[in-house]
Design an enzyme around this catalytic site. Structure first.
Site, PDB file in Angstrom:
ATOM      1  N   HIS A 155       0.831  -1.208   0.000  1.00  0.00           N
ATOM      2  CA  HIS A 155       0.000   0.000   0.000  1.00  0.00           C
ATOM      3  C   HIS A 155       0.867   1.260   0.000  1.00  0.00           C
ATOM      4  O   HIS A 155       2.046   1.219   0.347  1.00  0.00           O
ATOM      5  CB  HIS A 155      -0.906   0.027   1.235  1.00  0.00           C
ATOM      6  CG  HIS A 155      -2.108  -0.864   1.111  1.00  0.00           C
ATOM      7  ND1 HIS A 155      -2.076  -2.204   1.382  1.00  0.00           N
ATOM      8  CD2 HIS A 155      -3.383  -0.585   0.727  1.00  0.00           C
ATOM      9  CE1 HIS A 155      -3.283  -2.723   1.175  1.00  0.00           C
ATOM     10  NE2 HIS A 155      -4.089  -1.763   0.769  1.00  0.00           N
ATOM     11  N   LYS A 159      -0.880   4.974   4.655  1.00  0.00           N
ATOM     12  CA  LYS A 159      -1.817   4.041   5.310  1.00  0.00           C
ATOM     13  C   LYS A 159      -1.479   3.910   6.794  1.00  0.00           C
ATOM     14  O   LYS A 159      -0.315   3.733   7.158  1.00  0.00           O
ATOM     15  CB  LYS A 159      -1.773   2.674   4.619  1.00  0.00           C
ATOM     16  CG  LYS A 159      -2.807   1.717   5.156  1.00  0.00           C
ATOM     17  CD  LYS A 159      -3.052   0.555   4.213  1.00  0.00           C
ATOM     18  CE  LYS A 159      -4.087  -0.412   4.762  1.00  0.00           C
ATOM     19  NZ  LYS A 159      -5.389   0.201   5.064  1.00  0.00           N
TER      20      LYS A 159
HETATM   21  N1  LIG Z   1     -12.828  -0.660   2.044  1.00  0.00           N
HETATM   22  C1  LIG Z   1     -12.106  -0.239   1.017  1.00  0.00           C
HETATM   23  O1  LIG Z   1     -12.268  -0.685  -0.129  1.00  0.00           O
HETATM   24  C2  LIG Z   1     -11.088   0.806   1.266  1.00  0.00           C
HETATM   25  C3  LIG Z   1     -10.851   1.215   2.531  1.00  0.00           C
HETATM   26  N2  LIG Z   1      -9.942   2.175   2.787  1.00  0.00           N
HETATM   27  C4  LIG Z   1      -9.861   2.593   4.181  1.00  0.00           C
HETATM   28  O2  LIG Z   1     -10.592   3.809   4.296  1.00  0.00           O
HETATM   29  C5  LIG Z   1     -10.001   4.634   5.297  1.00  0.00           C
HETATM   30  C6  LIG Z   1      -9.679   5.988   4.698  1.00  0.00           C
HETATM   31  O3  LIG Z   1      -8.680   5.827   3.704  1.00  0.00           O
HETATM   32  P1  LIG Z   1      -8.122   7.079   2.887  1.00  0.00           P
HETATM   33  O4  LIG Z   1      -9.243   7.842   2.294  1.00  0.00           O
HETATM   34  O5  LIG Z   1      -7.038   6.579   2.033  1.00  0.00           O
HETATM   35  O6  LIG Z   1      -7.488   7.931   4.096  1.00  0.00           O
HETATM   36  P2  LIG Z   1      -7.223   9.494   4.165  1.00  0.00           P
HETATM   37  O7  LIG Z   1      -6.250   9.689   5.282  1.00  0.00           O
HETATM   38  O8  LIG Z   1      -6.892  10.032   2.816  1.00  0.00           O
HETATM   39  O9  LIG Z   1      -8.646  10.097   4.593  1.00  0.00           O
HETATM   40  C7  LIG Z   1      -9.220   9.945   5.838  1.00  0.00           C
HETATM   41  C8  LIG Z   1     -10.019  11.207   6.121  1.00  0.00           C
HETATM   42  O10 LIG Z   1     -10.814  10.988   7.276  1.00  0.00           O
HETATM   43  C9  LIG Z   1     -10.794  12.167   8.044  1.00  0.00           C
HETATM   44  N3  LIG Z   1     -11.163  11.821   9.409  1.00  0.00           N
HETATM   45  C10 LIG Z   1     -10.430  11.182  10.361  1.00  0.00           C
HETATM   46  N4  LIG Z   1     -11.137  11.092  11.502  1.00  0.00           N
HETATM   47  C11 LIG Z   1     -12.340  11.675  11.250  1.00  0.00           C
HETATM   48  C12 LIG Z   1     -13.496  11.906  12.035  1.00  0.00           C
HETATM   49  N5  LIG Z   1     -13.545  11.517  13.314  1.00  0.00           N
HETATM   50  N6  LIG Z   1     -14.544  12.536  11.468  1.00  0.00           N
HETATM   51  C13 LIG Z   1     -14.509  12.936  10.190  1.00  0.00           C
HETATM   52  N7  LIG Z   1     -13.422  12.758   9.388  1.00  0.00           N
HETATM   53  C14 LIG Z   1     -12.359  12.130   9.923  1.00  0.00           C
HETATM   54  C15 LIG Z   1      -9.385  12.704   7.890  1.00  0.00           C
HETATM   55  O11 LIG Z   1      -9.339  14.105   8.197  1.00  0.00           O
HETATM   56  C16 LIG Z   1      -9.135  12.440   6.404  1.00  0.00           C
HETATM   57  O12 LIG Z   1      -9.574  13.533   5.619  1.00  0.00           O
HETATM   58  C17 LIG Z   1      -8.798   3.840   5.802  1.00  0.00           C
HETATM   59  O13 LIG Z   1      -9.161   3.121   6.966  1.00  0.00           O
HETATM   60  C18 LIG Z   1      -8.475   2.869   4.681  1.00  0.00           C
HETATM   61  O14 LIG Z   1      -7.838   1.705   5.123  1.00  0.00           O
HETATM   62  C19 LIG Z   1      -9.231   2.769   1.798  1.00  0.00           C
HETATM   63  C20 LIG Z   1      -9.392   2.385   0.500  1.00  0.00           C
HETATM   64  C21 LIG Z   1     -10.328   1.358   0.123  1.00  0.00           C
HETATM   65  O1  LIG Z   2      -5.806   2.154   3.005  1.00  0.00           O
HETATM   66  C1  LIG Z   2      -6.034   1.794   1.812  1.00  0.00           C
HETATM   67  O2  LIG Z   2      -5.650   2.454   0.845  1.00  0.00           O
HETATM   68  C2  LIG Z   2      -6.802   0.565   1.599  1.00  0.00           C
HETATM   69  N1  LIG Z   2      -7.308  -0.040   2.626  1.00  0.00           N
HETATM   70  C3  LIG Z   2      -8.105  -1.208   2.598  1.00  0.00           C
HETATM   71  C4  LIG Z   2      -7.400  -2.306   3.361  1.00  0.00           C
HETATM   72  O3  LIG Z   2      -6.837  -2.044   4.446  1.00  0.00           O
HETATM   73  O4  LIG Z   2      -7.443  -3.459   2.924  1.00  0.00           O
HETATM   74  C5  LIG Z   2      -8.558  -1.593   1.226  1.00  0.00           C
HETATM   75  C6  LIG Z   2      -7.564  -1.335   0.145  1.00  0.00           C
HETATM   76  O5  LIG Z   2      -6.556  -2.266   0.257  1.00  0.00           O
HETATM   77  C7  LIG Z   2      -7.041   0.094   0.225  1.00  0.00           C
END
Ligand SMILES: NC(=O)C1=CN([C@@H]2O[C@H](COP(=O)(O)OP(=O)(O)OC[C@H]3O[C@@H](n4cnc5c(N)ncnc54)[C@H](O)[C@@H]3O)[C@@H](O)[C@H]2O)C=CC1
Ligand SMILES: O=C(O)C1=N[C@H](C(=O)O)C[C@H](O)C1
Length: 266
Positions: A155, A159
């Site tokens: 990743h 992350k």
């Molecule tokens: N399920 C999936 O397919 C995927 C899941 N993810 C997960 O999604 C999450 C976010 O990933 P990204 O967008 O890459 O992270 P990022 O760091 O770019 O964005 C996270 C955002 O959440 C905000 N945030 C944090 N605490 C908050 C709160 N209490 N209230 C409101 N906003 C808050 C932060 O200010 C930031 O803008 C991670 O846990 C990641 O692992 C990421 C990509 C795909």
């Molecule tokens: O943080 C990410 O970017 C992602 N998080 C998810 C994970 O922890 O598996 C999904 C995807 O891999 C992207």
């Protein structure tokens, strides 16, 4: 199709930005408000880099639920916030679709019991990308025949959690079909701590973090005289959005917490 009203938590993040776009572009989705860590009282259009939507920004999720009464919360924040947001959503009868990773098996069981008690559907999807779901399903099938397996997840370096939610889910799916099994040499040593990665029932998970990466995973199987590699790559965050849309549409008809889109996509 019936209109579905939404709140998105984490709108300025990598995933949150895509989810706001998805909500804007989906005719039967109506984004009522967003929840951010700052910008209380502003409109979304007043925040730089955000679409020109005239909707309120909250920093207090309870206030947002009370004033907006959405059908669904999409949470794309951080492990700590995601856990709190999911519980609050269940308390307020709002269906949570949680993409945020970092949930333990105990968290999931406790939250499922709460969802069932409240009769509020919920989805935790460690990975919304269809290709990643297929990779996990294929890996589960392969493990029935080739039980020696190591997971390599790669990743971007922003992350927060390791191993990834996808790697943990993959390990869980594999453990459903194979006996726990210590892999490698029975007397192997780790001369540098961590060299063999994290362990789940004898399986090893290795986490790589580098700028330039998005989200990638290889599941490597080995048997006498052969190896098999199953690999998935998300090269951008648009890859996750069809799964977010499907989850929002599905969560309305659930009365329990579903962990993983493999339970929804047949
Ligand atoms: N399920 C999936 O397919 C995927 C899941 N993810 C997960 O999604 C999450 C976010 O990933 P990204 O967008 O890459 O992270 P990022 O760091 O770019 O964005 C996270 C955002 O959440 C905000 N945030 C944090 N605490 C908050 C709160 N209490 N209230 C409101 N906003 C808050 C932060 O200010 C930031 O803008 C991670 O846990 C990641 O692992 C990421 C990509 C795909
Ligand atoms: O943080 C990410 O970017 C992602 N998080 C998810 C994970 O922890 O598996 C999904 C995807 O891999 C992207």
């Amino acid at each position: 199709m019936k209109e579905i009203t939404l709140i998105i938590a984490g709108p300025r993040g990598n995933m949150g930005k895509e989810a706001v776009k998805l909500a804007e572009q989906t005719p039967h989705f109506k984004l009522l408000a967003v929840v951010d860590t700052k910008n209380e009282g502003k409109r979304l259009r007043d925040i730089s880099d955000m679409p020109a939507l005239d909707i309120p920004v909250y920093t207090d999720l309870e206030k947002c639920f009370t004033e907006q009464k959405p059908d669904v919360l999409i949470d794309l924040t951080s492990p700590e916030s995601g856990r709190v947001h999911l519980e609050l959503a269940l308390d307020y009868g709002v269906r949570p679709v949680i993409g945020t990773t970092g949930f333990s098996q105990e968290d999931i069981e406790r939250l499922r019991a709460k969802a069932e008690e409240k009769e509020v559907g919920a989805i935790i999807a460690p990975n919304f990308a269809i290709g990643a779901i297929l990779m996990m399903k294929f890996a589960q099938t392969a493990a029935r025949y080739m039980p020696d397996v190591e997971i390599l997840e790669m990743h971007h370096d922003k992350k927060l959690d390791a191993p990834s939610g996808t790697a943990q889910k993959t390990a869980q799916l594999i453990s459903e079909v194979r006996e726990a099994k210590k892999q490698g040499h029975p007397e192997e040593t780790e001369d540098l701590p961590g060299a063999r990665g994290a362990e789940v029932e004898g399986m090893r998970i290795h986490s790589i973090r580098l700028p330039g990466l998005v989200a990638h995973q290889e599941v490597l199987f080995g048997g006498p005289g052969q190896t098999l590699t199953i690999r998935h790559d998300s090269i951008n965050r648009a890859s996750f959005m069809p799964g977010v849309r499907l989850s929002v549409e599905t969560v309305l008809s659930l009365k329990t917490l579903v962990y993983g889109l493999e339970h929804i996509i047949d």
